[in-house]
Enzyme design. Structure first.
Site, short mmCIF file in Angstrom:
data_model
loop_
_atom_site.label_atom_id
_atom_site.label_comp_id
_atom_site.label_asym_id
_atom_site.label_seq_id
_atom_site.Cartn_x
_atom_site.Cartn_y
_atom_site.Cartn_z
N ARG A 116 0.87 -1.17 0.00
CA ARG A 116 0.00 0.00 0.00
C ARG A 116 0.90 1.23 0.00
NH1 ARG A 116 -3.44 2.44 4.91
NH2 ARG A 116 -4.54 4.03 3.73
N HIS A 161 -7.78 6.83 0.55
CA HIS A 161 -8.61 5.67 0.90
C HIS A 161 -9.11 4.93 -0.34
CE1 HIS A 161 -9.58 7.74 4.97
NE2 HIS A 161 -8.67 6.81 5.16
N ARG A 177 -7.08 14.78 13.22
CA ARG A 177 -7.01 15.82 12.17
C ARG A 177 -8.34 16.56 12.11
NH1 ARG A 177 -5.42 11.60 7.56
NH2 ARG A 177 -5.39 10.07 9.23
#
Ligand code: AMP
Length: 400
Positions: free
Chosen positions: A97, A185, A245
């Protein structure tokens, strides 16, 4: 299957190197939907590194040695590779990833020197992720130089967004320098789209919003299975309220902190990456489970604000799609928190979502679940995301 002495199953190693963890999984190279084993090293950088290996089901992993409590990312990956080697697995390829692929990568690709250089060049855009993704690639190469490696980018799924959705209203020289909205994502959105496509008799509806709600959180508007808009932007800081965040924040706040409070860039970055979001709002925790269990008003407010932002941003994506045929929850919060799902479905009542208390209490399983009341105008689903499976499939395809 892979123990030394038996004929090993040719397999694909999937590595997901995060800021404090390394997750790994092995898949059958001939049938990459079949997972052979999975494991995780967590707590990297905290001095209390822990390895989680499924000993009961996979006796082979007893060949793994001890892992030092202060192991670095590199040491953790070496430990995984050496353990798998000693266990006799026949690894044909590694799939990674990689969070930020910038404009260069609109699909997964085989890693070579130029791909590595580009992932390195993009580090300033994803400081929490790309350095660890790159270090995993380099560690694998140093131990197994001939192993094919595939990079799967979280940004690539969003390459289908139209220019009008990705362009920031900034002067030309900045836009030409690659300052634009990307989106993240993507591997999760791909996984959810694949699952729903298989599960629903009519396939994936035309206009769907997927809410990936985890420690990082974003929404994606899918038109006929392709991303046309998403709430994260140039970096994974934009959009929804996340664990630490703030998401969407007036850029004037940043200017104010720089000019009026003399805040340094490093301090500002830490504030926005690590101290804001659910943690900043509650003053208690970034973890949704902790906030849900708390009686404090600030914890309740943080959960409410998290849901409110999602409902508002959904409105924006419904406008981009020109309507909505389905809404989907996924990610650690989306798959596990009935309270968050319920609040959001109430907020989406104007779209016809409705809430069925019993269906909403269900646990996410292998198959997608419909959680809206029978006959609701807007079907709502809960889908367990499996980013590793998407990486395994892409890796198998590219090395075939
Ligand atoms: P992820 O980043 O996808 O692993 O998701 C992590 C988030 O999921 C954290 O905020 C967890 O608190 C949250 N989460 C995991 N399990 C539950 C649960 N049973 N109820 C509420 N939140 C959960």
């Amino acid at each position: 299957m892979g123990a030394a002495g038996n004929t090993p199953t040719p397999s694909i190693l999937v590595i997901n190197a995060g800021s404090s963890s390394v997750k790994f999984a092995l898949y059958d190279a001939a049938a990459p939907e079949n997972r052979l084993l999975t494991g995780q090293v967590s707590g990297i950088g905290t001095g209390a590194v822990e390895a989680d290996l499924p000993q009961e089901t996979h006796k082979e992993v007893q060949n793994f040695g001890e892992l030092a409590g202060d192991a670095s990312h590199e040491a953790a990956i070496c430990w995984v590779l050496e353990g798998l080697e000693k266990s006799g697995f026949a690894i044909m390829a590694a799939g990674h990833r990689v969070v930020h692929g910038g404009s260069a990568f609109s699909a997964a690709c085989r890693v070579d020197a130029s791909v590595e250089a580009e992932i390195e060049r993009l580090i300033p855009l994803a400081r929490l992720h790309n350095p660890h993704n790159l270090s995993a690639i380099r560690t694998v190469r140093s131990l197994w130089p001939d192993l094919p490696q595939i990079a799967c980018f979280d940004t690539a799924f969003h390459a289908t967004q139209p220019e009008i959705a990705t362009t920031l209203a900034l002067p030309g020289e900045l836009r030409e320098a690659g300052i634009r909205r990307y989106g993240f994502h993507g591997l999760s959105y791909q996984s959810v789209a694949n699952s729903l496509q298989r599960f629903l008799p009519g396939g994936l509806p035309d206009r769907v919003i997927v809410a990936h709600l985890g420690n990082g959180a974003s929404l994606c508007a899918l038109h006929k299975g392709k991303s046309i808009a998403t709430t994260m932007g140039f970096t994974p800081l934009d959009g929804l309220i996340m664990g630490t965040r703030p998401g969407l924040t007036d850029p004037g706040v940043i200017v104010y902190l720089l000019e009026e409070q003399g805040m340094e860039a490093g301090r500002l970055s830490h504030l926005l990456q690590k101290e804001s979001g659910l943690l900043g709002l509650s003053g208690i925790s970034a973890d949704m489970r902790v906030l849900e269990a708390s009686d404090e008003a600030a914890a309740r407010f943080a959960v409410e604000a998290f849901c409110y932002r999602i409902v508002r941003e959904t409105g924006s994506l419904v406008a981009a799609l020109g309507g909505l045929d389905g809404f989907v929850f996924t990610g650690g919060i989306g798959e596990n928190s009935a309270r968050v799902r319920g609040r959001i479905m109430e907020g989406l009542g104007w779209l016809g979502a409705g809430v069925d208390g019993d269906a909403n209490q269900a646990r996410a399983g292998r198959e997608p679940l419909a959680i809206s009341p029978a006959g609701a105008r807007l079907p709502v689903y809960m889908v367990r995301t499996d980013e590793e499976k998407v990486i395994a499939a892409e890796t198998a395809r590219l090395v075939a």
